[in-house]
Design an enzyme around this catalytic site. Structure first.
Site, short mmCIF file in Angstrom:
data_model
loop_
_atom_site.label_atom_id
_atom_site.label_comp_id
_atom_site.label_asym_id
_atom_site.label_seq_id
_atom_site.Cartn_x
_atom_site.Cartn_y
_atom_site.Cartn_z
N ARG A 120 0.92 -1.30 0.01
CA ARG A 120 0.17 -0.03 -0.05
C ARG A 120 0.79 1.30 0.02
O ARG A 120 2.12 1.23 0.56
CB ARG A 120 -0.89 0.06 1.34
CG ARG A 120 -2.00 -0.74 1.22
CD ARG A 120 -3.23 -0.35 0.23
NE ARG A 120 -4.28 -1.32 0.08
CZ ARG A 120 -4.21 -2.46 -0.77
NH1 ARG A 120 -3.12 -2.58 -1.76
NH2 ARG A 120 -5.27 -3.32 -0.73
N HIS B 15 -1.02 -0.01 -9.72
CA HIS B 15 -1.86 -0.79 -8.69
C HIS B 15 -2.38 -2.16 -9.34
O HIS B 15 -3.65 -2.08 -9.34
CB HIS B 15 -2.80 -0.06 -8.02
CG HIS B 15 -3.46 -0.88 -6.56
ND1 HIS B 15 -3.69 -0.16 -5.45
CD2 HIS B 15 -3.30 -2.26 -6.36
CE1 HIS B 15 -4.20 -1.26 -4.46
NE2 HIS B 15 -3.96 -2.42 -5.25
P1 NDP Z 1 -1.73 -11.41 5.12
O1 NDP Z 1 -2.57 -10.98 6.05
O2 NDP Z 1 -1.77 -12.90 4.67
O3 NDP Z 1 -0.32 -11.33 5.73
C1 NDP Z 1 0.38 -10.27 6.21
C2 NDP Z 1 1.68 -10.58 6.48
O4 NDP Z 1 2.35 -9.38 7.03
C3 NDP Z 1 1.89 -11.52 7.74
O5 NDP Z 1 2.83 -12.43 7.59
C4 NDP Z 1 1.70 -10.75 8.94
O6 NDP Z 1 2.69 -11.56 9.99
C5 NDP Z 1 2.67 -9.51 8.39
N1 NDP Z 1 2.53 -8.52 9.31
C6 NDP Z 1 1.34 -7.56 9.56
N2 NDP Z 1 1.55 -6.80 10.41
C7 NDP Z 1 2.89 -6.79 10.88
C8 NDP Z 1 3.86 -6.19 11.76
N3 NDP Z 1 3.34 -5.01 12.44
N4 NDP Z 1 4.95 -6.45 11.68
C9 NDP Z 1 5.46 -7.67 10.91
N5 NDP Z 1 4.74 -8.08 10.16
C10 NDP Z 1 3.52 -7.97 10.23
O7 NDP Z 1 -1.94 -10.47 3.69
P2 NDP Z 1 -1.75 -10.74 2.32
O8 NDP Z 1 -0.28 -11.55 1.98
O9 NDP Z 1 -3.13 -11.55 1.65
O10 NDP Z 1 -1.58 -9.52 1.43
C11 NDP Z 1 -0.79 -8.61 2.08
C12 NDP Z 1 -1.10 -7.12 1.54
O11 NDP Z 1 -0.87 -7.05 -0.03
C13 NDP Z 1 -2.60 -6.64 1.40
O12 NDP Z 1 -2.87 -6.19 3.00
C14 NDP Z 1 -2.77 -5.64 0.50
O13 NDP Z 1 -2.45 -4.25 0.90
C15 NDP Z 1 -1.60 -5.78 -0.49
N6 NDP Z 1 -1.98 -6.25 -1.79
C16 NDP Z 1 -1.41 -5.70 -2.90
C17 NDP Z 1 -2.17 -6.00 -4.30
C18 NDP Z 1 -1.30 -5.22 -5.48
O14 NDP Z 1 -1.96 -5.51 -6.41
N7 NDP Z 1 -0.70 -4.18 -5.26
C19 NDP Z 1 -2.85 -6.97 -4.39
C20 NDP Z 1 -3.33 -7.71 -3.26
C21 NDP Z 1 -2.78 -7.43 -1.83
P3 NDP Z 1 1.86 -12.80 10.83
O15 NDP Z 1 1.95 -13.82 9.81
O16 NDP Z 1 2.78 -12.90 12.28
O17 NDP Z 1 0.39 -11.97 11.10
C1 OXD Z 2 -5.81 -6.12 -2.96
C2 OXD Z 2 -5.51 -5.00 -3.89
O1 OXD Z 2 -5.93 -5.96 -1.73
O2 OXD Z 2 -5.84 -5.42 -5.16
O3 OXD Z 2 -6.39 -7.30 -3.22
O4 OXD Z 2 -4.61 -4.34 -3.69
#
Ligand code: NDP
Ligand code: OXD
Length: 309
Positions: free
Chosen positions: A224, A272
């Site tokens: 993001r 994006h």
């Molecule tokens: P998940 O919720 O599956 O994974 C998030 C990860 O981040 C977990 O490993 C979590 O740790 C870690 N995390 C969260 N908070 C912290 C913190 N404070 N310190 C350290 N680690 C942290 O999310 P996804 O993998 O499904 O997606 C990640 C992001 O990707 C989405 O939120 C979205 O913003 C972005 N995205 C972007 C897209 C694009 O097209 N650019 C498309 C889809 C998603 P833990 O496992 O320990 O909880």
């Molecule tokens: C998502 C994205 O979060 O598209 O799925 O960014």
């Protein structure tokens, strides 16, 4: 029981029709048409107008049409006592992994700077890097980060990752929590941000963190725009601490025409679109949750409201 689709892009009819076609007899409305607000039990949303969720007195579930849910928590008028679900989907994860791999290979082989040279009729061969020469560090080892890490391992990259809680992924050196961050950063040549945007991760890609990367590190933000402090990135690119950055996400999207990223030689941009929910693949999980609402079963892919992801 009925569904309302709320989104402000040109995909509203695509989503409405896909939901309608997936389930015989289901009532699905676009929020733009006249619809009985009291019938709505599920809102399938993506970057909804703030305040729009408050119009549904019988809403039982807010379903994000993407993986991220930060935009829902940013709306203080949302109903607070109902579950939020998000998308967990194999294509969303593999599309992201493929995007990150493409960006990394383009960086190693100087493809972006050759394109700039081409536009200027310049012929200058440049040293390239090999996969074995670099360590990729992934912030966030969730659905997308973990698959990206595993895929990069399969291409023989050195891969490490950082998450909130401890993780074990074969072939990946893992770090967690604030105590693990410094060692993770000092050994990362290519940093990939795949964290959710929460109060704890907002602005995490700042001068303090990015300065801990080795000189000439490369930064990829596909999570993001709110994770990145734009002026800190530009300062570290201009001082040659960082060799470049590839960004898919921005504070304001589309990125305003006057933003310095547009014309920065070391910033490569995509709009994006690293990974996008494919309706054919993700509608079944939304319909499954709609059915579970009807039978009062626990929903899939629930967001933890305390953690914000
Ligand atoms: P998940 O919720 O599956 O994974 C998030 C990860 O981040 C977990 O490993 C979590 O740790 C870690 N995390 C969260 N908070 C912290 C913190 N404070 N310190 C350290 N680690 C942290 O999310 P996804 O993998 O499904 O997606 C990640 C992001 O990707 C989405 O939120 C979205 O913003 C972005 N995205 C972007 C897209 C694009 O097209 N650019 C498309 C889809 C998603 P833990 O496992 O320990 O909880
Ligand atoms: C998502 C994205 O979060 O598209 O799925 O960014």
């Amino acid at each position: 029981m009925a569904i309302v689709v709320i989104r402000q892009d040109d995909r509203i009819d695509l989503w409405k029709n896909a939901l309608q076609n997936a389930h015989n007899g289901i009532k699905v409305y676009s929020f733009l048409e006249d619809h009985p607000k009291e019938d709505i039990t599920m809102a399938v949303i993506w970057k909804h107008p703030k305040g729009s969720l408050a119009k549904y007195p019988n809403l039982q579930c807010i379903a994000s049409a993407g993986a991220g849910v930060d935009y829902i928590f940013e709306d203080d008028t949302r109903p607070k006592n109902i579950p939020i679900t998000r998308i967990v989907d194999p294509y969303l994860a593999s599309d992201m992994s493929e995007h990150v791999l493409a960006v990394i290979l383009a960086h190693l082989k100087n493809l972006n700077s050759y394109k700039l040279d081409q536009m200027a009729n310049v012929w200058v061969p440049k040293d390239y890097l090999r996969i074995k020469d670099v360590t990729v560090g992934i912030l966030g080892l969730g659905e997308l980060g973990a698959l990206t890490a595993r895929d990069l391992v399969s291409f023989n990259f050195n891969v490490q990752g950082w998450s909130r809680s401890k993780k074990e992924i074969e072939g990946v050196k893992t770090f967690y929590g604030p105590q693990g961050q410094q060692d993770f950063l000092s050994a990362t040549d290519i940093l990939v941000c795949l964290l959710p945007l929460t109060p704890a991760t907002k602005g995490i890609l700042n001068k303090e963190l990015l300065s801990q990367l080795p000189k000439n590190a490369f930064v990829i933000n596909v999570a993001r725009g709110g994770h990145l402090v734009d002026e800190d990135l530009i300062a570290l690119l201009d001082s040659d601490h960082l060799s470049g950055a590839c960004l898919d996400v921005y504070h304001t999207e589309p990125l305003p025409a006057t933003h310095p990223f547009w014309n920065h030689r070391k910033v490569h941009m995509t709009p994006h679109y690293a990974s996008v929910s494919d309706t054919n693949s993700v509608i079944p999980q939304i319909i499954e949750n709609y059915n579970r609402l009807g039978s009062a079963e626990k929903l899939q892919n629930l967001v933890d409201s305390d953690k914000g992801y």
